[in-house]
Design a protein around this motif. Structure first.
Motif, PDB file in Angstrom:
ATOM      1  N   ALA A   1      10.874 -14.308 -17.514  1.00 38.79           N
ATOM      2  CA  ALA A   1       9.237 -15.294 -18.007  1.00 38.79           C
ATOM      3  C   ALA A   1       8.939 -16.821 -16.892  1.00 38.79           C
ATOM      4  O   ALA A   1       8.259 -17.368 -17.368  1.00 38.79           O
ATOM      5  N   LEU A   2      10.453 -17.305 -16.847  1.00 37.69           N
ATOM      6  CA  LEU A   2      10.694 -18.120 -15.800  1.00 37.69           C
ATOM      7  C   LEU A   2       9.898 -17.926 -14.702  1.00 37.69           C
ATOM      8  O   LEU A   2       8.707 -18.931 -14.111  1.00 37.69           O
ATOM      9  N   LEU A   3       9.882 -16.378 -13.930  1.00 37.39           N
ATOM     10  CA  LEU A   3       9.133 -16.211 -13.004  1.00 37.39           C
ATOM     11  C   LEU A   3       7.632 -16.042 -13.396  1.00 37.39           C
ATOM     12  O   LEU A   3       6.748 -17.121 -12.913  1.00 37.39           O
TER      13      LEU A   3
ATOM     14  N   ARG B   1       4.322 -18.170 -11.812  1.00 36.79           N
ATOM     15  CA  ARG B   1       3.385 -17.235 -11.055  1.00 36.79           C
ATOM     16  C   ARG B   1       1.972 -18.117 -11.813  1.00 36.79           C
ATOM     17  O   ARG B   1       1.108 -18.605 -11.137  1.00 36.79           O
ATOM     18  N   ARG B   2       2.058 -18.664 -13.022  1.00 40.53           N
ATOM     19  CA  ARG B   2       0.948 -19.030 -13.774  1.00 40.53           C
ATOM     20  C   ARG B   2       0.620 -19.908 -13.350  1.00 40.53           C
ATOM     21  O   ARG B   2      -1.015 -20.752 -13.316  1.00 40.53           O
TER      22      ARG B   2
ATOM     23  N   ASP C   1      16.136 -22.254  -8.512  1.00 42.33           N
ATOM     24  CA  ASP C   1      17.576 -21.776  -8.820  1.00 42.33           C
ATOM     25  C   ASP C   1      18.419 -23.274  -9.577  1.00 42.33           C
ATOM     26  O   ASP C   1      19.135 -23.182 -10.853  1.00 42.33           O
ATOM     27  N   VAL C   2      18.490 -24.519  -9.094  1.00 44.18           N
ATOM     28  CA  VAL C   2      19.404 -25.473  -9.554  1.00 44.18           C
ATOM     29  C   VAL C   2      19.066 -26.085 -10.738  1.00 44.18           C
ATOM     30  O   VAL C   2      18.722 -26.395 -12.083  1.00 44.18           O
ATOM     31  N   LEU C   3      17.224 -25.990 -11.199  1.00 44.54           N
ATOM     32  CA  LEU C   3      16.606 -26.697 -12.107  1.00 44.54           C
ATOM     33  C   LEU C   3      17.032 -25.951 -13.312  1.00 44.54           C
ATOM     34  O   LEU C   3      17.631 -26.128 -14.568  1.00 44.54           O
ATOM     35  N   TRP C   4      16.991 -24.810 -13.400  1.00 42.25           N
ATOM     36  CA  TRP C   4      16.670 -23.263 -14.351  1.00 42.25           C
ATOM     37  C   TRP C   4      18.693 -23.504 -14.743  1.00 42.25           C
ATOM     38  O   TRP C   4      18.788 -23.297 -16.124  1.00 42.25           O
ATOM     39  N   VAL C   5      19.574 -23.630 -13.865  1.00 34.32           N
ATOM     40  CA  VAL C   5      20.894 -23.326 -14.092  1.00 34.32           C
ATOM     41  C   VAL C   5      21.049 -24.605 -15.046  1.00 34.32           C
ATOM     42  O   VAL C   5      21.793 -25.237 -16.103  1.00 34.32           O
TER      43      VAL C   5
ATOM     44  N   ALA D   1       7.762 -25.246 -14.699  1.00 32.79           N
ATOM     45  CA  ALA D   1       7.883 -23.816 -14.788  1.00 32.79           C
ATOM     46  C   ALA D   1       9.426 -24.048 -15.701  1.00 32.79           C
ATOM     47  O   ALA D   1       8.952 -23.780 -17.555  1.00 32.79           O
ATOM     48  N   VAL D   2      10.552 -24.471 -15.454  1.00 31.81           N
ATOM     49  CA  VAL D   2      11.249 -24.540 -15.993  1.00 31.81           C
ATOM     50  C   VAL D   2      11.433 -24.890 -17.770  1.00 31.81           C
ATOM     51  O   VAL D   2      11.694 -25.051 -18.591  1.00 31.81           O
ATOM     52  N   LEU D   3      10.905 -26.641 -18.144  1.00 31.63           N
ATOM     53  CA  LEU D   3      10.540 -26.945 -18.741  1.00 31.63           C
ATOM     54  C   LEU D   3       9.871 -26.820 -20.389  1.00 31.63           C
ATOM     55  O   LEU D   3       9.784 -26.278 -20.975  1.00 31.63           O
ATOM     56  N   ALA D   4       8.481 -25.041 -19.528  1.00 24.26           N
ATOM     57  CA  ALA D   4       7.523 -24.414 -20.327  1.00 24.26           C
ATOM     58  C   ALA D   4       8.721 -23.488 -20.859  1.00 24.26           C
ATOM     59  O   ALA D   4       8.539 -23.287 -22.306  1.00 24.26           O
ATOM     60  N   THR D   5       9.912 -22.932 -20.016  1.00 28.50           N
ATOM     61  CA  THR D   5      10.667 -22.060 -20.241  1.00 28.50           C
ATOM     62  C   THR D   5      11.448 -21.950 -21.840  1.00 28.50           C
ATOM     63  O   THR D   5      11.761 -21.870 -22.092  1.00 28.50           O
TER      64      THR D   5
END
Lengths: 290, 232
Positions: free
Chosen positions: B14-16, B20-21, B37-41, B75-79
């Protein structure tokens, strides 16, 4: 005025738990020492970018930061921090400067800052105060402590003889003929003798930004000349005056600190004379437009 | 970039998809986003935040100082659910809340408006000191780039944080080797001499990232994250 800042600030630290004082090795570093409020006196050392950044961070934490230094180090060196860390973040702070224009005449250009009001005025959402008396400074600081907005309080070394209300309004001190003279903050001290025997109206404000537009419109009712005597870079107040006049045809003169660099030391009074804002110079400017 | 030797990353589909979106570029490999990566972790495993209450008192604070190229951040915040995913489809449009630099007044969950280099770390230092003064809970995490460290304002902030012993301050330097003149002795050394503890991790190793980001510390802590070289 600086002494009053110290006593007022100390009281505010005790009375208002949100208040913090941020310093860069200049000013009342020992304020509140030995009392619990001393932890809200934050000295960053000689780091003026961090001075403003840290103040903005304190505001993010819900505190009400007062930030104090010499005007060139408070406004000019960290100017982008004022723009981004405070204005762009929409955070509040109270900047309190000393070293207004050429108050530090003998220190030379490095410690002089006539452009500070124009610079702060170029940023959105700031109120600029130029108190003309320690009593005015105290009331402005107390009002600022209760707010959440961005304010710049410019302390001057040479006060006016008497305090006037520091309420953001324009105050008419004397009625007179076709010319109105508006003295801003400590410029009143030289303006009073300059116009003592002239048939002009005289008004005063300690808050040039935003300028009391209604008060100015009232002052100019039936008058077609305005001389603005300003204790900082000449015509810094022009955007506020022009906006307040809203297209009215009024002859305008701004008497302030000239743009040229006066590469001399001497006293503040010497610099007033060289810039034409001593009493004689102001009188010449008023008569020239009359 | 070529990805034949890159290890598989545990980034959720979903993040990826959201990334792309946002970029509108299918061949834009996620690895090109040095901060992803670090933002997601951070958001998935470290930060105590509530997307439905982004201003929750006592929350951890995340300050993105490296505000340019915020696609990964959005992307991280939306996910994570801070704002509707359809916002990603209109980057920097005339009525878009998402721009090429994030604005804290427009985007839920964004603690600072950034983009100009060298502002986030001094803000984070003041925020950490301020939370110490008010007694509110929460750690302060700030992400900077290695080239961003060139700015003198960061060195003022690094020194202050060390002298003040700000235990709740945690800095992440994403090192994609983009600093022009480099950092002899390594980036972490600059922090260590000012009293910070430090850790290193590779961007692709999420368990190592998590361990480095959450390592207990007596003072301010920096994690230097090795990411793909800029332009690689």
């Amino acid at each position: 005025m600086r002494a009053r800042f110290r006593t007022t600030m100390e009281q505010l630290l005790h009375q208002e738990p949100r208040t913090a004082l941020v310093l860069a090795d200049i000013g009342p570093l020992d304020l509140g020492r030995g009392t619990p409020v001393a932890r809200r006196v934050v000295n960053v050392g000689i780091r003026e970018q961090a001075l403003v950044g840290v103040a903005a961070g304190l505001a993010l934490a819900g505190l009400r930061p007062f930030v104090h230094s010499y005007a060139p180090f408070l406004v000019e060196r960290p100017y982008e921090q004022l723009k981004l860390d405070l204005s762009h973040q929409d955070l509040g702070a109270v900047l309190v400067s000393i070293g207004a224009s050429h108050d530090a005449a003998s220190e030379g250009r490095t410690h002089q800052c006539p452009a500070d009001v124009a610079l702060v005025g170029a940023l959105p959402g700031w109120r600029v105060h130029t108190p003309g008396h320690p009593d005015e400074a105290e009331s402005l600081l107390r009002a600022a402590a209760a707010g959440d907005d961005r304010q710049y309080v410019r302390l001057a070394a040479r006060p006016n003889p008497d305090p006037l209300p520091a309420d953001g309004r324009l105050h008419v001190l004397r009625d007179g003929g076709g010319t109105a003279v508006l003295a801003i903050g400590p410029a009143l001290a030289q303006t009073l003798p300059a116009v003592a025997d002239l048939d002009v109206a005289l008004a005063y404000t300690s808050t040039p930004w935003p300028l009391d537009a209604d008060g100015l419109a009232d002052l100019l009712r039936g008058r077609d000349r305005l001389v603005v005597v300003e204790p900082y870079l000449e015509a810094s107040t022009a955007p506020q005056v022009v906006a307040a006049l809203a297209g009215r045809a009024v002859g305008l003169t701004f008497a302030g600190v000239g743009r040229r660099e006066v590469r001399r030391y001497g006293t503040p009074e010497d610099h007033d004379r060289w810039h034409g804002i001593d009493a004689a110079g102001i009188r010449r400017r008023v008569l020239a437009v009359g | 970039m070529t990805s034949t030797t890159a290890p598989p990353r545990p980034l959720p589909p979903a993040l990826l998809h959201n990334l792309r979106r946002l970029t509108g570029d299918e061949k834009h490999d996620a690895a090109a986003h040095s901060t992803l990566d670090v933002l997601w972790v951070l958001h998935d495993r470290v930060l105590r935040l509530r997307p439905d209450d982004p201003a929750m008192p006592g929350r951890d604070r995340f300050l993105l100082s490296k505000g340019h190229g915020p696609a990964s951040y959005y992307a991280v915040l939306a996910t994570a659910g801070f704002f509707p995913e359809h916002w990603l489809d209109d980057l920097a449009g005339p009525t878009a809340p998402l721009g090429h630099h994030p604005d804290r007044l427009l985007v839920p969950g964004v603690e600072i408006s950034s983009g100009s280099l060298g502002h986030g770390l001094p803000l984070a230092v003041g925020l950490a000191r301020g939370l110490d003064l008010t007694g509110e809970a929460g750690d302060v995490h700030v992400l900077v780039g290695d080239a961003e460290l060139d700015e003198g304002s960061n060195h003022e902030a690094i020194a202050l944080a060390g002298r003040w012993g700000l235990r709740r301050l945690r800095c992440v330097v994403v090192d994609n080797a983009s600093a022009t003149l480099g950092w002899p002795g390594g980036i972490a050394r600059r922090f260590e001499v000012e009293g910070w503890s430090s850790a290193h991790a590779d961007a692709a190793d999420h368990d190592a990232l998590h361990a480095a980001l959450t390592r207990p510390a007596d003072g301010p802590h920096v994690t230097v994250v090795r990411a793909a070289r800029k332009g690689a």
